[in-house]
Design a protein around this motif. Sequence first.
Motif, PDB file in Angstrom:
ATOM      1  N   SER A 188      45.718  49.381  53.118  1.00 41.54           N
ATOM      2  CA  SER A 188      45.651  49.703  51.715  1.00 41.54           C
ATOM      3  C   SER A 188      46.207  48.674  50.792  1.00 41.54           C
ATOM      4  O   SER A 188      45.462  48.408  49.780  1.00 41.54           O
ATOM      5  N   TRP A 189      47.066  48.014  51.100  1.00 38.36           N
ATOM      6  CA  TRP A 189      47.869  46.994  50.300  1.00 38.36           C
ATOM      7  C   TRP A 189      47.106  45.851  50.299  1.00 38.36           C
ATOM      8  O   TRP A 189      46.760  45.108  48.911  1.00 38.36           O
ATOM      9  N   TYR A 190      46.291  45.415  51.441  1.00 36.52           N
ATOM     10  CA  TYR A 190      45.556  44.065  51.170  1.00 36.52           C
ATOM     11  C   TYR A 190      44.211  44.224  51.039  1.00 36.52           C
ATOM     12  O   TYR A 190      43.186  43.232  51.451  1.00 36.52           O
ATOM     13  N   THR A 191      43.516  45.215  50.385  1.00 37.72           N
ATOM     14  CA  THR A 191      42.674  45.079  49.664  1.00 37.72           C
ATOM     15  C   THR A 191      42.420  44.425  48.571  1.00 37.72           C
ATOM     16  O   THR A 191      41.357  43.837  47.727  1.00 37.72           O
ATOM     17  N   MET A 192      43.652  43.941  47.945  1.00 38.77           N
ATOM     18  CA  MET A 192      43.683  43.415  46.661  1.00 38.77           C
ATOM     19  C   MET A 192      43.256  41.922  46.459  1.00 38.77           C
ATOM     20  O   MET A 192      42.371  41.428  45.757  1.00 38.77           O
ATOM     21  N   PRO A 193      43.358  41.058  47.826  1.00 36.95           N
ATOM     22  CA  PRO A 193      42.899  39.668  47.605  1.00 36.95           C
ATOM     23  C   PRO A 193      41.361  39.508  47.552  1.00 36.95           C
ATOM     24  O   PRO A 193      41.057  38.468  46.735  1.00 36.95           O
ATOM     25  N   THR A 194      40.625  40.218  48.342  1.00 39.10           N
ATOM     26  CA  THR A 194      39.183  40.133  48.220  1.00 39.10           C
ATOM     27  C   THR A 194      38.820  40.505  46.727  1.00 39.10           C
ATOM     28  O   THR A 194      37.762  40.044  46.212  1.00 39.10           O
ATOM     29  N   LEU A 195      39.338  41.418  46.143  1.00 34.80           N
ATOM     30  CA  LEU A 195      39.110  42.113  44.654  1.00 34.80           C
ATOM     31  C   LEU A 195      39.583  41.261  43.613  1.00 34.80           C
ATOM     32  O   LEU A 195      39.739  41.911  42.438  1.00 34.80           O
ATOM     33  N   GLN A 196      40.345  40.174  43.689  1.00 33.81           N
ATOM     34  CA  GLN A 196      40.941  39.561  42.792  1.00 33.81           C
ATOM     35  C   GLN A 196      40.312  39.198  41.264  1.00 33.81           C
ATOM     36  O   GLN A 196      41.013  39.743  40.318  1.00 33.81           O
ATOM     37  N   PRO A 197      39.133  38.837  41.429  1.00 37.44           N
ATOM     38  CA  PRO A 197      38.502  38.573  40.126  1.00 37.44           C
ATOM     39  C   PRO A 197      38.319  40.111  39.480  1.00 37.44           C
ATOM     40  O   PRO A 197      38.407  40.194  38.230  1.00 37.44           O
ATOM     41  N   GLN A 198      37.859  40.949  39.978  1.00 41.45           N
ATOM     42  CA  GLN A 198      37.782  42.390  39.228  1.00 41.45           C
ATOM     43  C   GLN A 198      38.901  42.821  38.934  1.00 41.45           C
ATOM     44  O   GLN A 198      39.202  43.296  37.798  1.00 41.45           O
ATOM     45  N   LEU A 199      40.225  42.703  39.587  1.00 41.27           N
ATOM     46  CA  LEU A 199      41.451  43.339  39.261  1.00 41.27           C
ATOM     47  C   LEU A 199      42.156  42.472  38.202  1.00 41.27           C
ATOM     48  O   LEU A 199      42.901  42.938  37.327  1.00 41.27           O
ATOM     49  N   LEU A 200      41.950  41.287  38.237  1.00 41.98           N
ATOM     50  CA  LEU A 200      42.381  40.279  37.027  1.00 41.98           C
ATOM     51  C   LEU A 200      41.728  40.738  35.738  1.00 41.98           C
ATOM     52  O   LEU A 200      42.416  41.015  34.572  1.00 41.98           O
ATOM     53  N   GLU A 201      40.632  41.113  35.728  1.00 43.32           N
ATOM     54  CA  GLU A 201      39.900  41.531  34.398  1.00 43.32           C
ATOM     55  C   GLU A 201      40.382  43.201  34.114  1.00 43.32           C
ATOM     56  O   GLU A 201      40.478  43.358  33.016  1.00 43.32           O
ATOM     57  N   SER A 202      40.227  44.033  35.138  1.00 47.28           N
ATOM     58  CA  SER A 202      40.655  45.650  34.851  1.00 47.28           C
ATOM     59  C   SER A 202      42.049  45.687  34.301  1.00 47.28           C
ATOM     60  O   SER A 202      42.526  46.642  33.781  1.00 47.28           O
ATOM     61  N   TYR A 203      42.778  44.763  35.087  1.00 47.07           N
ATOM     62  CA  TYR A 203      44.463  45.045  34.466  1.00 47.07           C
ATOM     63  C   TYR A 203      44.660  44.114  33.691  1.00 47.07           C
ATOM     64  O   TYR A 203      45.944  44.435  33.038  1.00 47.07           O
ATOM     65  N   GLY A 204      43.969  43.278  33.101  1.00 52.82           N
ATOM     66  CA  GLY A 204      44.250  42.132  32.158  1.00 52.82           C
ATOM     67  C   GLY A 204      45.247  41.107  32.744  1.00 52.82           C
ATOM     68  O   GLY A 204      46.408  40.738  31.989  1.00 52.82           O
ATOM     69  N   LEU A 205      45.339  40.832  33.900  1.00 52.52           N
ATOM     70  CA  LEU A 205      46.163  40.028  34.510  1.00 52.52           C
ATOM     71  C   LEU A 205      46.004  38.531  34.490  1.00 52.52           C
ATOM     72  O   LEU A 205      44.823  38.056  34.478  1.00 52.52           O
ATOM     73  N   PRO A 231      35.368  45.281  49.395  1.00 61.02           N
ATOM     74  CA  PRO A 231      34.119  45.539  48.463  1.00 61.02           C
ATOM     75  C   PRO A 231      33.462  46.658  48.804  1.00 61.02           C
ATOM     76  O   PRO A 231      32.655  47.087  47.744  1.00 61.02           O
ATOM     77  N   ALA A 232      33.785  47.383  49.784  1.00 59.77           N
ATOM     78  CA  ALA A 232      32.974  48.700  49.894  1.00 59.77           C
ATOM     79  C   ALA A 232      33.790  50.047  49.437  1.00 59.77           C
ATOM     80  O   ALA A 232      33.116  51.249  49.491  1.00 59.77           O
ATOM     81  N   LEU A 233      34.661  49.778  48.793  1.00 65.30           N
ATOM     82  CA  LEU A 233      35.364  50.844  47.937  1.00 65.30           C
ATOM     83  C   LEU A 233      34.580  51.494  46.996  1.00 65.30           C
ATOM     84  O   LEU A 233      33.813  50.752  46.299  1.00 65.30           O
ATOM     85  N   PRO A 234      34.262  52.733  46.681  1.00 64.67           N
ATOM     86  CA  PRO A 234      33.408  53.274  45.700  1.00 64.67           C
ATOM     87  C   PRO A 234      33.977  52.916  44.111  1.00 64.67           C
ATOM     88  O   PRO A 234      33.292  52.605  43.675  1.00 64.67           O
ATOM     89  N   SER A 235      35.477  52.855  44.185  1.00 63.93           N
ATOM     90  CA  SER A 235      36.192  52.254  43.091  1.00 63.93           C
ATOM     91  C   SER A 235      37.606  51.907  43.355  1.00 63.93           C
ATOM     92  O   SER A 235      38.006  52.507  44.274  1.00 63.93           O
ATOM     93  N   TRP A 236      38.260  51.340  42.410  1.00 61.89           N
ATOM     94  CA  TRP A 236      39.705  51.202  42.609  1.00 61.89           C
ATOM     95  C   TRP A 236      40.232  52.408  42.640  1.00 61.89           C
ATOM     96  O   TRP A 236      41.425  52.529  43.562  1.00 61.89           O
ATOM     97  N   ARG A 237      40.131  53.204  41.808  1.00 64.00           N
ATOM     98  CA  ARG A 237      41.038  54.514  41.511  1.00 64.00           C
ATOM     99  C   ARG A 237      40.565  55.354  42.759  1.00 64.00           C
ATOM    100  O   ARG A 237      41.428  55.981  43.310  1.00 64.00           O
ATOM    101  N   THR A 238      39.355  55.461  43.040  1.00 66.15           N
ATOM    102  CA  THR A 238      39.055  56.655  44.055  1.00 66.15           C
ATOM    103  C   THR A 238      39.599  55.916  45.519  1.00 66.15           C
ATOM    104  O   THR A 238      40.374  56.583  46.184  1.00 66.15           O
ATOM    105  N   GLY A 239      39.610  54.720  45.786  1.00 65.29           N
ATOM    106  CA  GLY A 239      40.031  53.953  46.885  1.00 65.29           C
ATOM    107  C   GLY A 239      41.444  54.416  47.198  1.00 65.29           C
ATOM    108  O   GLY A 239      42.016  54.651  48.575  1.00 65.29           O
TER     109      GLY A 239
END
Length: 398
Positions: free
Chosen positions: A26-43, A156-164
């Motif tokens: 659950s923790w390491y879903t983050m690296p693959t989604l880095q570009p999306q998370l940078l945008e959604s969290y404003g990081l 990448p297969a998560l339906p959304s960050w929140r749902t995942g």
Amino acid sequence: MTDAPSRRRWAVLAIAWAAFFSIAMSWYTMPTLQPQLLESYGLSPQQFRTALTVPFLVAGLLSIPGGMLADRLGIKRAASMGIAIAAVGFLLRSLGGGFGLLLAAMITIGIGLGMVMPNLPKLVNVWFPPDETGLATGIYNTGMMAGLSTGLVIAPALPSWRTGNLVFAGVVLALALAFYLIVEDAPPGKSLPPAKLFEGIQRAVRSKNAWIAAVAVFAGFSGMVAIQGEFPVALNEVYGIEQATGGQIASMITYAGVFGSLSIPTIANRLDRRKAALVIAAVGFGVVEFPVWLTGNTSVLFVGTAVAGYLAGGALPIIMEVPAWLPRVANDPVQAQHVGGASGLMTAMMNIGGFVGLPLIVGPTIGAYGYTVGFGVAMFIFAFQGLGVFLSMPDVAT
């Protein structure tokens, strides 16, 4: 006559493995989604790297007090509580928000890990007979390795960050409940051995060899966490490889590392060449992986990263075996009753290294000089664990 080991020991180990695997995944879903998370969290990239790795820092700082809490509460309650706290962290991660909330969520996950990790060696020690503890230890260590890799692949297969994250929180919480209901502090008729934590820590900090091993695992985790944390996005930005494929390539490091962690130490012990095997594993990773990275070819990256990962997987178990043989080193202050303290010191340094490498060393290097130089630095740091032990620590025959 020696009592037969409990038949429930494998069920106990399976629950512990599943919990460790699920938290890491659950923790390491983050690296693959880095570009999306940078945008959604404003990081910024630096904030992302800090949030990704801060659980290592928190778990490292809590490794020793977490072990002390387990001595007071028992394995059952302390580890169940830690797993449940990690579930709360994933629940917080589902709320979105900005950097502050994400950092709080990841710190919460680190608190949970800091309560879980010190309990796993104790659980193996009390539930398994001496001739099975090595196998059991190797098995539970694969939980984290396989979990990190699986997180990179499934992201990448998560339906959304929140749902995942809501699903992750539910799964981890269910495992906390299962651990509490199934696992006991010790099998029927057996009690935990007396703990001498303070004496063990005091002896460990006086041991030059314990510090050499602790610095080695610090370096190993510093280099490896940095590489895995940046590899998927680097493949995308430098070579245009899709993020899902980049996550799969990065996962080869730890998927293949599982086989390395089970086979390389076995071969090294059989040949009585642990230090030589450690150098080959630690240095060999970079020797293979760096030219593989330079090719940018997807097929070469898959195969070469698997080979490099296999080598890297053999390093950590060899170093983590050091506390067990320190009592056989002449004039070393660590004796048999102090092995737990030496293990605690190494676990703390290992996790702190997992935090330090990416945001404080490799990340800034990537920002200034690019991914190739950054990965070169990370691979050199990883290799240092083998060279440092080889040059500084005495070898011990079995």
